[in-house]
Write a protein that holds these residues in place. Structure first.
Motif, PDB file in Angstrom:
ATOM      1  N   ASP A  93     -11.791  13.716 -19.210  1.00 53.83           N
ATOM      2  CA  ASP A  93     -12.567  13.949 -18.011  1.00 53.83           C
ATOM      3  C   ASP A  93     -12.220  13.314 -16.725  1.00 53.83           C
ATOM      4  O   ASP A  93     -11.043  12.462 -16.888  1.00 53.83           O
ATOM      5  CB  ASP A  93     -13.960  13.125 -18.377  1.00 53.83           C
ATOM      6  N   LEU A  94     -12.371  14.106 -15.601  1.00 57.60           N
ATOM      7  CA  LEU A  94     -11.595  13.754 -14.359  1.00 57.60           C
ATOM      8  C   LEU A  94     -12.571  12.878 -13.456  1.00 57.60           C
ATOM      9  O   LEU A  94     -12.145  12.616 -12.471  1.00 57.60           O
ATOM     10  CB  LEU A  94     -11.323  15.113 -13.590  1.00 57.60           C
ATOM     11  N   GLY A  95     -13.827  12.589 -13.973  1.00 58.07           N
ATOM     12  CA  GLY A  95     -14.752  11.665 -13.144  1.00 58.07           C
ATOM     13  C   GLY A  95     -15.249  12.425 -11.945  1.00 58.07           C
ATOM     14  O   GLY A  95     -15.651  13.782 -12.340  1.00 58.07           O
ATOM     15  N   GLY A  96     -15.789  11.728 -11.094  1.00 54.98           N
ATOM     16  CA  GLY A  96     -16.279  12.387  -9.693  1.00 54.98           C
ATOM     17  C   GLY A  96     -15.437  12.970  -8.985  1.00 54.98           C
ATOM     18  O   GLY A  96     -14.435  12.528  -8.481  1.00 54.98           O
ATOM     19  N   LEU A  97     -15.983  13.839  -8.087  1.00 54.20           N
ATOM     20  CA  LEU A  97     -15.285  14.489  -7.087  1.00 54.20           C
ATOM     21  C   LEU A  97     -15.406  13.502  -5.673  1.00 54.20           C
ATOM     22  O   LEU A  97     -14.655  13.744  -4.878  1.00 54.20           O
ATOM     23  CB  LEU A  97     -15.914  16.071  -6.579  1.00 54.20           C
ATOM     24  N   LEU A  98     -16.335  12.822  -5.616  1.00 50.76           N
ATOM     25  CA  LEU A  98     -16.641  11.848  -4.453  1.00 50.76           C
ATOM     26  C   LEU A  98     -16.613  12.416  -3.254  1.00 50.76           C
ATOM     27  O   LEU A  98     -15.968  12.341  -2.290  1.00 50.76           O
ATOM     28  CB  LEU A  98     -15.308  10.756  -4.494  1.00 50.76           C
ATOM     29  N   ILE A  99     -17.523  13.574  -3.314  1.00 48.86           N
ATOM     30  CA  ILE A  99     -17.724  14.523  -2.149  1.00 48.86           C
ATOM     31  C   ILE A  99     -18.205  13.825  -1.027  1.00 48.86           C
ATOM     32  O   ILE A  99     -18.916  12.958  -1.014  1.00 48.86           O
ATOM     33  CB  ILE A  99     -18.534  15.694  -2.401  1.00 48.86           C
ATOM     34  N   ASP A 100     -17.734  14.203   0.485  1.00 47.34           N
ATOM     35  CA  ASP A 100     -18.551  13.757   1.791  1.00 47.34           C
ATOM     36  C   ASP A 100     -18.324  14.977   2.643  1.00 47.34           C
ATOM     37  O   ASP A 100     -17.511  15.877   2.444  1.00 47.34           O
ATOM     38  CB  ASP A 100     -17.533  12.514   2.214  1.00 47.34           C
ATOM     39  N   GLY A 101     -19.267  15.000   3.449  1.00 45.56           N
ATOM     40  CA  GLY A 101     -19.469  16.124   4.624  1.00 45.56           C
ATOM     41  C   GLY A 101     -19.036  15.462   5.510  1.00 45.56           C
ATOM     42  O   GLY A 101     -17.987  14.852   5.892  1.00 45.56           O
ATOM     43  N   LEU A 142     -20.965  13.528   7.251  1.00 44.32           N
ATOM     44  CA  LEU A 142     -21.573  11.839   7.450  1.00 44.32           C
ATOM     45  C   LEU A 142     -20.381  11.187   6.360  1.00 44.32           C
ATOM     46  O   LEU A 142     -20.498  11.475   5.177  1.00 44.32           O
ATOM     47  CB  LEU A 142     -22.504  11.644   6.903  1.00 44.32           C
ATOM     48  N   MET A 143     -19.663  10.343   6.877  1.00 43.33           N
ATOM     49  CA  MET A 143     -18.734   9.669   5.737  1.00 43.33           C
ATOM     50  C   MET A 143     -18.686   8.125   6.097  1.00 43.33           C
ATOM     51  O   MET A 143     -17.893   7.908   6.839  1.00 43.33           O
ATOM     52  CB  MET A 143     -17.270  10.140   5.861  1.00 43.33           C
ATOM     53  N   PRO A 144     -19.579   7.379   5.528  1.00 34.27           N
ATOM     54  CA  PRO A 144     -19.411   5.910   5.586  1.00 34.27           C
ATOM     55  C   PRO A 144     -18.323   5.400   4.852  1.00 34.27           C
ATOM     56  O   PRO A 144     -17.836   6.009   4.048  1.00 34.27           O
ATOM     57  CB  PRO A 144     -20.683   5.377   5.113  1.00 34.27           C
ATOM     58  N   GLU A 145     -18.039   4.061   5.235  1.00 35.37           N
ATOM     59  CA  GLU A 145     -17.202   3.255   4.120  1.00 35.37           C
ATOM     60  C   GLU A 145     -17.650   3.429   2.853  1.00 35.37           C
ATOM     61  O   GLU A 145     -18.746   3.458   2.498  1.00 35.37           O
ATOM     62  CB  GLU A 145     -17.149   2.044   4.694  1.00 35.37           C
ATOM     63  N   ALA A 146     -16.831   3.366   1.782  1.00 35.76           N
ATOM     64  CA  ALA A 146     -17.299   3.796   0.509  1.00 35.76           C
ATOM     65  C   ALA A 146     -16.306   2.520  -0.462  1.00 35.76           C
ATOM     66  O   ALA A 146     -15.827   2.932  -1.605  1.00 35.76           O
ATOM     67  CB  ALA A 146     -17.112   4.826  -0.053  1.00 35.76           C
ATOM     68  N   GLY A 147     -15.932   1.433   0.140  1.00 37.22           N
ATOM     69  CA  GLY A 147     -15.379   0.395  -0.707  1.00 37.22           C
ATOM     70  C   GLY A 147     -13.945   0.983  -0.842  1.00 37.22           C
ATOM     71  O   GLY A 147     -13.082   1.645   0.133  1.00 37.22           O
ATOM     72  N   GLN A 148     -13.180   0.542  -2.056  1.00 40.65           N
ATOM     73  CA  GLN A 148     -11.981   0.664  -2.184  1.00 40.65           C
ATOM     74  C   GLN A 148     -11.584   2.457  -2.150  1.00 40.65           C
ATOM     75  O   GLN A 148     -10.162   2.718  -1.964  1.00 40.65           O
ATOM     76  CB  GLN A 148     -11.105   0.279  -3.533  1.00 40.65           C
ATOM     77  N   GLU A 149     -12.503   3.303  -2.204  1.00 36.84           N
ATOM     78  CA  GLU A 149     -12.358   4.676  -2.378  1.00 36.84           C
ATOM     79  C   GLU A 149     -12.660   5.447  -1.271  1.00 36.84           C
ATOM     80  O   GLU A 149     -12.930   6.284  -1.219  1.00 36.84           O
ATOM     81  CB  GLU A 149     -13.066   5.134  -3.687  1.00 36.84           C
ATOM     82  N   ALA A 150     -12.742   4.682  -0.067  1.00 34.65           N
ATOM     83  CA  ALA A 150     -13.057   5.362   1.134  1.00 34.65           C
ATOM     84  C   ALA A 150     -12.347   6.414   1.518  1.00 34.65           C
ATOM     85  O   ALA A 150     -11.072   5.984   1.496  1.00 34.65           O
ATOM     86  CB  ALA A 150     -13.184   4.178   2.322  1.00 34.65           C
ATOM     87  N   GLY A 151     -12.854   7.500   1.640  1.00 36.56           N
ATOM     88  CA  GLY A 151     -12.038   8.645   2.099  1.00 36.56           C
ATOM     89  C   GLY A 151     -11.284   9.415   1.145  1.00 36.56           C
ATOM     90  O   GLY A 151     -10.734  10.475   1.454  1.00 36.56           O
ATOM     91  N   ARG A 152     -11.749   9.030  -0.246  1.00 31.85           N
ATOM     92  CA  ARG A 152     -10.916   9.626  -1.374  1.00 31.85           C
ATOM     93  C   ARG A 152     -11.702  10.905  -1.746  1.00 31.85           C
ATOM     94  O   ARG A 152     -12.977  10.438  -2.536  1.00 31.85           O
ATOM     95  CB  ARG A 152     -10.553   8.602  -2.380  1.00 31.85           C
ATOM     96  N   VAL A 153     -11.532  12.082  -1.570  1.00 37.43           N
ATOM     97  CA  VAL A 153     -12.203  13.236  -1.961  1.00 37.43           C
ATOM     98  C   VAL A 153     -11.363  14.143  -2.648  1.00 37.43           C
ATOM     99  O   VAL A 153     -10.256  14.444  -2.233  1.00 37.43           O
ATOM    100  CB  VAL A 153     -12.988  13.956  -0.903  1.00 37.43           C
ATOM    101  N   LEU A 154     -12.050  14.618  -3.949  1.00 39.95           N
ATOM    102  CA  LEU A 154     -11.137  15.565  -4.570  1.00 39.95           C
ATOM    103  C   LEU A 154     -11.544  16.905  -4.250  1.00 39.95           C
ATOM    104  O   LEU A 154     -12.958  17.319  -4.679  1.00 39.95           O
ATOM    105  CB  LEU A 154     -11.200  15.388  -6.334  1.00 39.95           C
ATOM    106  N   GLN A 155     -10.727  17.740  -3.664  1.00 33.80           N
ATOM    107  CA  GLN A 155     -11.048  19.077  -3.297  1.00 33.80           C
ATOM    108  C   GLN A 155     -11.318  20.041  -4.493  1.00 33.80           C
ATOM    109  O   GLN A 155     -10.479  19.818  -5.422  1.00 33.80           O
ATOM    110  CB  GLN A 155     -10.044  19.726  -2.094  1.00 33.80           C
ATOM    111  N   VAL A 156     -11.841  21.132  -4.426  1.00 33.73           N
ATOM    112  CA  VAL A 156     -12.048  22.164  -5.435  1.00 33.73           C
ATOM    113  C   VAL A 156     -10.751  22.848  -5.801  1.00 33.73           C
ATOM    114  O   VAL A 156     -10.402  22.652  -7.058  1.00 33.73           O
ATOM    115  CB  VAL A 156     -13.133  23.187  -5.293  1.00 33.73           C
ATOM    116  N   ASP A 157     -10.109  22.885  -4.784  1.00 36.45           N
ATOM    117  CA  ASP A 157      -8.619  23.587  -5.071  1.00 36.45           C
ATOM    118  C   ASP A 157      -7.711  22.540  -5.715  1.00 36.45           C
ATOM    119  O   ASP A 157      -6.881  22.927  -6.457  1.00 36.45           O
ATOM    120  CB  ASP A 157      -7.881  24.045  -3.725  1.00 36.45           C
ATOM    121  N   GLU A 158      -7.830  21.237  -5.321  1.00 37.63           N
ATOM    122  CA  GLU A 158      -7.132  20.290  -6.214  1.00 37.63           C
ATOM    123  C   GLU A 158      -7.596  20.297  -7.602  1.00 37.63           C
ATOM    124  O   GLU A 158      -6.784  19.791  -8.567  1.00 37.63           O
ATOM    125  CB  GLU A 158      -7.169  19.026  -5.503  1.00 37.63           C
TER     126      GLU A 158
END
Length: 374
Positions: A313-321, A323-339
């Motif tokens: 399992d790869l876990g979550g994509l951590l999507i953001d649109g 509106l992107m608030p701080e999200a702790g240690q994973e702030a700004g980490r988004v897995l795009q569909v192409d990735e």
């Protein structure tokens, strides 16, 4: 003399790993703690064989050619409930996540000290009202206990109320290493004890919630601590059956507490990471079916290697649109569909979307994913 002793010790370690490999291939449940420790030290050909056995165990319990993932969004409790004027409302963030295809909101972190006594419960109700069919995966054991203390109720009573209000599952994070001495040393003594962590997770299971499980490795712990941690998780699962997955996370140097920098900070090798994941898959075979790679903690090459060593399992994509608030240690980490497609393609797998509980999402919530290129 020192060189001869080192060579003798190295040879003994290889032989111990080889002997343990013979046993694990026949019956993983029969291995002693010493044998698991030997496997955690495997390298070279022995490590490759260990990972191959772990991947065979994966294929025995999960679809062999798939790589599962969940479409989720992480929110930091202190940020979204802190009353900041520069942060969108919880309703706005949840609504956007729903429109972007998320099926899960993951919510972690404590409420501010001056929040209302029932603040955790209000937050659950607000998220549930914004998206009634969105799964809410929220509140680590320390936050659960904080919520109960603020309301003056038992942990069980808070969790029952939270479940009724819309909480679906609890993150099994803040586990670190389930050893009181290690936890106190790493955190400076201000950390939830092992017994309280276990009790909180089991209570969540007893009131109808499920949870994930985690292990934070690569700091002051030893391989024997790692084995003991996995044994505790197996015991929890045997009592409740409420653990859906295990996520193994290396402690990154930048995340080491300031009071332990230089002491607990070390670079975790790919060899150790491969061995830890393979041992976890085999030791928990028949207990916890899903092993997730913490892709935010590894480089892409290591993530790919782990998919050949027991990870399903790869876990979550951590999507953001927008509106992107701080999200702790994973702030700004988004897995795009192409990735996502690239990772699956390199591993010879097909991406398959899942819910938080590892079922298939409703047809109208399935993300459009390009065909893999192989």
């Amino acid at each position: 003399m020192v060189l001869r002793e080192w060579a003798r010790d190295a040879h003994a370690a290889v032989e111990a790993a080889r002997e343990a490999l013979r046993h694990v291939a026949d019956d993983p449940a029969s291995l002693t703690d010493d044998e698991w420790v030997a496997l955690l030290g495997a390298s070279g050909a022995e490590l490759d064989e260990l990972c191959a056995l772990a991947d065979a165990a994966r294929r025995a319990v999960t679809p062999a050619d798939t790589l599962t993932f969940v479409v989720n969004r992480n929110l930091d409790t202190a940020v979204v409930a802190g009353g900041r004027t520069d942060v969108p409302t919880v309703t706005e963030l949840v609504d956007e996540a729903w429109r972007l295809g998320a099926t899960e909101i993951c919510l972690q972190g404590p409420l501010p000290a001056d929040a209302p006594a029932d603040g955790y419960l209000r937050l659950i109700e607000e998220i549930h009202a914004a998206a009634p069919t969105m799964h809410l995966h929220g509140f680590r054991p320390p936050e659960v206990r904080d919520a109960a203390a603020r309301m003056g109720v038992s942990v069980a009573d808070f969790l029952r109320s939270a479940h009724s209000a819309g909480l679906g599952s609890v993150p099994g994070t803040a586990a670190q290493i389930l050893d009181d001495d290690v936890r106190a040393h790493l955190s400076g003594g201000d950390v939830l004890g092992v017994a309280d962590w276990v009790s909180t997770i089991e209570t969540a299971h007893h009131v109808g919630l499920f949870s994930t499980a985690t292990m934070l490795y690569g700091h002051v712990e030893t391989p024997r601590h790692q084995v003991a941690h996995l044994r505790i998780l197996a015991e929890i699962q045997s009592r409740t059956g409420g653990l859906t997955e295990l996520i193994l996370m290396p402690l990154l140097p930048e995340n080491v507490p300031p009071h332990r920098r230089g002491e607990a900070a070390r670079t975790v090798s790919q060899r150790e990471t491969r061995a830890v994941h393979a041992v976890a898959r085999l030791l928990l075979h028949g207990s916890i079916d899903h092993l997730q790679v913490a892709w935010t903690k590894h480089d892409p090459q290591t993530t790919g290697v782990l998919l050949d060593g027991g990870v399903d399992d790869l876990g979550g994509l951590l999507i953001d649109g927008d509106l992107m608030p701080e999200a702790g240690q994973e702030a700004g980490r988004v897995l795009q569909v192409d990735e996502l497609v690239d990772i699956a393609d390199r591993a010879g797998r097909t991406p398959r979307q899942r819910t938080t509980g590892y079922s298939d999402p409703p047809a109208d919530r399935i993300l459009a994913i390009p065909q893999v290129r192989r």
